[in-house]
Design a protein around this motif. Structure first.
Motif, PDB file in Angstrom:
ATOM      1  N   MET A 128     -11.257  -9.631  -3.474  1.00  0.00           N
ATOM      2  CA  MET A 128     -10.639  -9.533  -4.913  1.00  0.00           C
ATOM      3  C   MET A 128      -9.057  -8.808  -4.860  1.00  0.00           C
ATOM      4  O   MET A 128      -8.417  -9.022  -5.460  1.00  0.00           O
ATOM      5  N   MET A 129      -8.985  -7.660  -3.996  1.00  0.00           N
ATOM      6  CA  MET A 129      -7.730  -7.298  -3.793  1.00  0.00           C
ATOM      7  C   MET A 129      -6.713  -8.151  -3.298  1.00  0.00           C
ATOM      8  O   MET A 129      -5.487  -8.330  -3.825  1.00  0.00           O
ATOM      9  N   ASP A 130      -7.177  -9.125  -2.467  1.00  0.00           N
ATOM     10  CA  ASP A 130      -6.194 -10.078  -1.980  1.00  0.00           C
ATOM     11  C   ASP A 130      -5.994 -11.075  -2.985  1.00  0.00           C
ATOM     12  O   ASP A 130      -4.767 -11.658  -3.326  1.00  0.00           O
ATOM     13  N   ARG A 131      -6.751 -11.304  -3.873  1.00  0.00           N
ATOM     14  CA  ARG A 131      -6.719 -12.263  -4.877  1.00  0.00           C
ATOM     15  C   ARG A 131      -5.616 -11.293  -6.142  1.00  0.00           C
ATOM     16  O   ARG A 131      -4.741 -12.330  -6.622  1.00  0.00           O
ATOM     17  N   VAL A 132      -5.777 -10.330  -6.204  1.00  0.00           N
ATOM     18  CA  VAL A 132      -4.977  -9.583  -7.209  1.00  0.00           C
ATOM     19  C   VAL A 132      -3.542  -9.616  -6.769  1.00  0.00           C
ATOM     20  O   VAL A 132      -2.565  -9.745  -7.361  1.00  0.00           O
ATOM     21  N   TYR A 133      -3.310  -9.014  -5.512  1.00  0.00           N
ATOM     22  CA  TYR A 133      -1.956  -8.707  -5.131  1.00  0.00           C
ATOM     23  C   TYR A 133      -1.602  -9.506  -3.952  1.00  0.00           C
ATOM     24  O   TYR A 133      -0.305  -9.314  -3.448  1.00  0.00           O
ATOM     25  N   SER A 156      -5.347  -6.423   1.288  1.00  0.00           N
ATOM     26  CA  SER A 156      -6.612  -5.676   1.735  1.00  0.00           C
ATOM     27  C   SER A 156      -6.334  -5.191   3.129  1.00  0.00           C
ATOM     28  O   SER A 156      -7.105  -4.181   3.604  1.00  0.00           O
ATOM     29  N   SER A 157      -5.618  -5.913   3.942  1.00  0.00           N
ATOM     30  CA  SER A 157      -5.610  -5.443   5.444  1.00  0.00           C
ATOM     31  C   SER A 157      -5.013  -3.977   5.454  1.00  0.00           C
ATOM     32  O   SER A 157      -5.065  -3.548   6.587  1.00  0.00           O
ATOM     33  N   ALA A 158      -4.267  -3.655   4.563  1.00  0.00           N
ATOM     34  CA  ALA A 158      -3.389  -2.499   4.393  1.00  0.00           C
ATOM     35  C   ALA A 158      -4.517  -1.392   4.029  1.00  0.00           C
ATOM     36  O   ALA A 158      -3.963  -0.132   4.299  1.00  0.00           O
ATOM     37  N   VAL A 159      -5.470  -1.608   3.597  1.00  0.00           N
ATOM     38  CA  VAL A 159      -6.514  -0.415   3.218  1.00  0.00           C
ATOM     39  C   VAL A 159      -7.050   0.170   4.492  1.00  0.00           C
ATOM     40  O   VAL A 159      -7.671  -0.548   4.953  1.00  0.00           O
ATOM     41  N   PRO A 160      -6.858   1.504   4.572  1.00  0.00           N
ATOM     42  CA  PRO A 160      -7.518   2.019   5.641  1.00  0.00           C
ATOM     43  C   PRO A 160      -8.959   2.175   5.652  1.00  0.00           C
ATOM     44  O   PRO A 160      -9.455   2.499   4.709  1.00  0.00           O
ATOM     45  N   ASP A 161      -9.560   2.122   6.735  1.00  0.00           N
ATOM     46  CA  ASP A 161     -11.125   1.953   6.828  1.00  0.00           C
ATOM     47  C   ASP A 161     -11.356   3.609   7.024  1.00  0.00           C
ATOM     48  O   ASP A 161     -11.816   3.794   8.287  1.00  0.00           O
ATOM     49  N   THR A 162     -11.060   4.464   6.413  1.00  0.00           N
ATOM     50  CA  THR A 162     -11.237   5.865   6.581  1.00  0.00           C
ATOM     51  C   THR A 162     -12.706   6.259   6.357  1.00  0.00           C
ATOM     52  O   THR A 162     -13.112   7.803   6.761  1.00  0.00           O
ATOM     53  N   GLY A 163     -13.356   5.870   5.371  1.00  0.00           N
ATOM     54  CA  GLY A 163     -14.683   6.139   4.874  1.00  0.00           C
ATOM     55  C   GLY A 163     -14.501   7.196   3.767  1.00  0.00           C
ATOM     56  O   GLY A 163     -15.633   7.840   3.362  1.00  0.00           O
ATOM     57  N   VAL A 185     -12.185  -0.131  -3.539  1.00  0.00           N
ATOM     58  CA  VAL A 185     -12.820  -1.379  -2.977  1.00  0.00           C
ATOM     59  C   VAL A 185     -13.966  -1.895  -3.738  1.00  0.00           C
ATOM     60  O   VAL A 185     -14.144  -2.903  -4.353  1.00  0.00           O
ATOM     61  N   ASP A 186     -15.143  -0.953  -3.577  1.00  0.00           N
ATOM     62  CA  ASP A 186     -16.489  -1.336  -3.868  1.00  0.00           C
ATOM     63  C   ASP A 186     -16.613  -1.283  -5.373  1.00  0.00           C
ATOM     64  O   ASP A 186     -17.698  -2.140  -5.861  1.00  0.00           O
ATOM     65  N   TYR A 187     -16.047  -0.347  -6.152  1.00  0.00           N
ATOM     66  CA  TYR A 187     -16.158  -0.417  -7.637  1.00  0.00           C
ATOM     67  C   TYR A 187     -14.975  -1.055  -8.278  1.00  0.00           C
ATOM     68  O   TYR A 187     -15.259  -2.278  -9.086  1.00  0.00           O
ATOM     69  N   LEU A 188     -13.971  -0.630  -8.213  1.00  0.00           N
ATOM     70  CA  LEU A 188     -12.645  -1.194  -9.055  1.00  0.00           C
ATOM     71  C   LEU A 188     -12.475  -2.450  -8.956  1.00  0.00           C
ATOM     72  O   LEU A 188     -12.208  -3.159  -9.783  1.00  0.00           O
ATOM     73  N   PHE A 189     -12.365  -2.820  -7.416  1.00  0.00           N
ATOM     74  CA  PHE A 189     -12.275  -4.213  -7.428  1.00  0.00           C
ATOM     75  C   PHE A 189     -13.403  -5.289  -7.230  1.00  0.00           C
ATOM     76  O   PHE A 189     -13.394  -6.235  -8.015  1.00  0.00           O
ATOM     77  N   ALA A 190     -14.292  -4.632  -6.711  1.00  0.00           N
ATOM     78  CA  ALA A 190     -15.551  -5.798  -6.579  1.00  0.00           C
ATOM     79  C   ALA A 190     -16.431  -5.823  -8.004  1.00  0.00           C
ATOM     80  O   ALA A 190     -17.107  -6.806  -8.142  1.00  0.00           O
ATOM     81  N   GLN A 191     -16.265  -4.914  -8.799  1.00  0.00           N
ATOM     82  CA  GLN A 191     -17.160  -4.719  -9.916  1.00  0.00           C
ATOM     83  C   GLN A 191     -16.619  -4.663 -11.254  1.00  0.00           C
ATOM     84  O   GLN A 191     -17.008  -5.038 -12.318  1.00  0.00           O
ATOM     85  N   VAL A 192     -15.170  -4.309 -11.321  1.00  0.00           N
ATOM     86  CA  VAL A 192     -14.384  -4.555 -12.661  1.00  0.00           C
ATOM     87  C   VAL A 192     -13.473  -5.329 -12.435  1.00  0.00           C
ATOM     88  O   VAL A 192     -13.560  -6.212 -13.513  1.00  0.00           O
ATOM     89  N   GLN A 221       5.859  -1.827  -9.046  1.00  0.00           N
ATOM     90  CA  GLN A 221       6.308  -2.865  -8.151  1.00  0.00           C
ATOM     91  C   GLN A 221       5.074  -3.512  -7.541  1.00  0.00           C
ATOM     92  O   GLN A 221       4.835  -4.673  -7.248  1.00  0.00           O
ATOM     93  N   ILE A 222       4.144  -2.777  -7.220  1.00  0.00           N
ATOM     94  CA  ILE A 222       2.935  -3.703  -6.473  1.00  0.00           C
ATOM     95  C   ILE A 222       2.367  -4.454  -7.318  1.00  0.00           C
ATOM     96  O   ILE A 222       1.803  -5.752  -7.207  1.00  0.00           O
ATOM     97  N   ILE A 223       2.088  -4.036  -8.733  1.00  0.00           N
ATOM     98  CA  ILE A 223       1.504  -4.818  -9.894  1.00  0.00           C
ATOM     99  C   ILE A 223       2.196  -6.133 -10.217  1.00  0.00           C
ATOM    100  O   ILE A 223       1.827  -7.315 -10.375  1.00  0.00           O
ATOM    101  N   ALA A 224       3.472  -5.877 -10.173  1.00  0.00           N
ATOM    102  CA  ALA A 224       4.297  -6.893 -10.777  1.00  0.00           C
ATOM    103  C   ALA A 224       4.428  -8.061  -9.713  1.00  0.00           C
ATOM    104  O   ALA A 224       4.570  -9.298  -9.813  1.00  0.00           O
ATOM    105  N   ASN A 225       4.469  -7.216  -8.368  1.00  0.00           N
ATOM    106  CA  ASN A 225       4.651  -8.417  -7.032  1.00  0.00           C
ATOM    107  C   ASN A 225       3.249  -9.304  -7.121  1.00  0.00           C
ATOM    108  O   ASN A 225       3.588 -10.511  -6.808  1.00  0.00           O
ATOM    109  N   GLY A 226       2.092  -8.680  -7.342  1.00  0.00           N
ATOM    110  CA  GLY A 226       1.027  -9.559  -7.435  1.00  0.00           C
ATOM    111  C   GLY A 226       1.173 -10.714  -8.554  1.00  0.00           C
ATOM    112  O   GLY A 226       0.638 -11.745  -8.183  1.00  0.00           O
ATOM    113  N   GLY A 227       1.622 -10.259  -9.688  1.00  0.00           N
ATOM    114  CA  GLY A 227       1.895 -11.476 -10.739  1.00  0.00           C
ATOM    115  C   GLY A 227       2.995 -12.482  -9.921  1.00  0.00           C
ATOM    116  O   GLY A 227       2.768 -13.766 -10.509  1.00  0.00           O
TER     117      GLY A 227
END
Length: 411
Positions: free
Chosen positions: A296-301, A306-313, A321-328, A357-363
């Protein structure tokens, strides 16, 4: 009435349907008695005699009478009025109601006829413009014996008689058939509006549909997918659902970008799983939930975001990722473009040009918003969030347009 004596027929109401029924029967040699409130109603109906003075007179000389009026009030008057069919009824008479009325009215009129010792059938018909050519389908509800007794008359004006079940089944089937008719008209209206807004001549859309599906089989394809038990196999639903939801999401996003209202598309998307008889979607969990959020992140932006999202835990990143984009963001109630506009407004209120800028770029990447629409949004938002925050919004939007324009020119 014996096997040597043919059934006598009558028709009350000589509009397009009733007049066509009378013409079709006359052509077959079963000239009906008729009545209409217009004395000259049969003047242009080949082979149809002059109207009698009342429905009661039609009933006295008929064994099966078709009632082809407009609404429930007229049906009540024709059947049970002072000079109605029941006033002239005799043993063995059957009334066949061709008017489309509510099911309670069907049962009311059937009870009225039963009290007078008269048989009753509800009979939806379609298509009405082929009534005079023996071209309609008779969609019948009633007990089998009454249907069989009236069948010779029905066969004289219908190209096919379909006994759908007990009393009311014919009307229910006709009403359901009307849903397909008018629902498809609405679908065509939305599709034509969408094509037109995209600069496509709707005639080209019609050409594509006619060529790809000349007999309209796609319209009833879902019914054909059902198994012997009457249910849609889950394997079919599982195969169709991803394609269906993807296509409807693309439709909603395009409609949003073009400013076209598509309420039927919205309903179809919201109830996609119900349409495919798959019940409620179980909430994704674990890896599936995370994967949905990244998609969903890739679809939005835009692809690869999504590849830039750090996998830090870290909890915050995980919940993003799991709530905002996956469920909202993935909920069907609003399109991605709708949610983007809401989020753009919130970002504008923070005065954070980099977020804007991030939001507008996705549009821009998703072709949901044009540069001119974003510039107009910057002015509109400035009035509400203050000129300083508006300046940051304008800065972020301008940066997104500048970053996107070279990409567009290279294509």
């Amino acid at each position: 009435m014996t096997d040597q004596q043919p059934l006598r027929a009558g028709v009350v109401g000589l509009g397009m349907i009733g007049g066509g029924v009378a013409v079709s029967m006359a052509r077959r040699g079963r000239t009906p008695l008729v009545h209409d409130i217009r004395p000259d109603a049969s003047a242009d109906l080949a082979g149809v005699p002059d109207p009698l003075a009342s429905p009661a007179e039609v009933a006295r000389g008929s064994d099966v009478v078709m009632v082809a009026v407009v609404d429930a009030g007229q049906a009540r008057e024709v059947i049970g009025g002072e000079d109605g069919l029941l006033a002239g009824a005799h043993p063995g008479l059957t009334v066949v109601l061709l008017a489309t009325v509510a099911l309670p009215v069907v049962h009311e009129l059937a009870a009225l006829c039963a009290a007078g010792g008269v048989g009753f059938l509800d009979c939806g018909v379609t298509p009405g413009d082929r009534a005079a050519e023996n071209g309609m389908v008779a969609i019948v509800g009633g007990d089998r014996a009454t249907v069989d007794a009236a069948l010779p008359v029905l066969d004289d004006w219908a190209r096919k008689v379909v006994h759908c079940g007990p009393l009311g089944a014919g009307m229910a089937t006709k009403i359901a058939r009307n849903v397909v008719t008018y629902g498809s008209w609405r679908a065509v209206a939305e599709a034509a509006a969408l094509a037109g807004a995209a600069g496509v001549d709707p005639a080209r859309l019609a050409e594509v549909i006619d060529t790809a599906d000349p007999e309209g089989r796609t319209l009833l394809q879902l019914l054909g997918m059902h198994g012997p038990d009457g249910a849609l196999p889950d394997a079919v639903g599982a195969q169709v659902e991803p394609l269906m939801t993807k296509d409807l999401d693309a439709t909603r996003d395009l409609a949003a970008a073009l400013g076209v209202e598509v309420p039927l598309v919205d309903v179809a998307r919201t109830h996609a799983r119900h349409t495919l008889e798959r019940g409620e979607r179980p909430a994704p969990a674990g890896d599936d939930l995370h994967r949905l959020g990244l998609e969903m992140m890739d679809r939005v932006y835009g692809p690869g975001f999504s590849s830039a999202v750090p996998d830090t835990g870290e909890p915050f990143t995980g919940e993003t990722v799991d709530y905002l984009f996956a469920q909202v963001w993935s909920r069907p109630g609003l399109s991605v473009r709708d949610r983007r506009m809401l989020t753009l407004g919130v970002a504008a209120s923070t005065g954070r040009s980099e977020l804007v800028q991030i939001i507008a770029n996705g549009g821009l990447v998703n072709d949901e918003l044009t540069p001119d629409q974003l510039r107009e949004a910057a002015l509109h938002l400035a009035v509400y969030v203050g000129w300083c925050n508006g300046t940051a919004t304008h800065t972020g939007i301008t940066a997104a347009i500048a970053a996107h324009t070279p990409h567009q020119e290279q294509e």
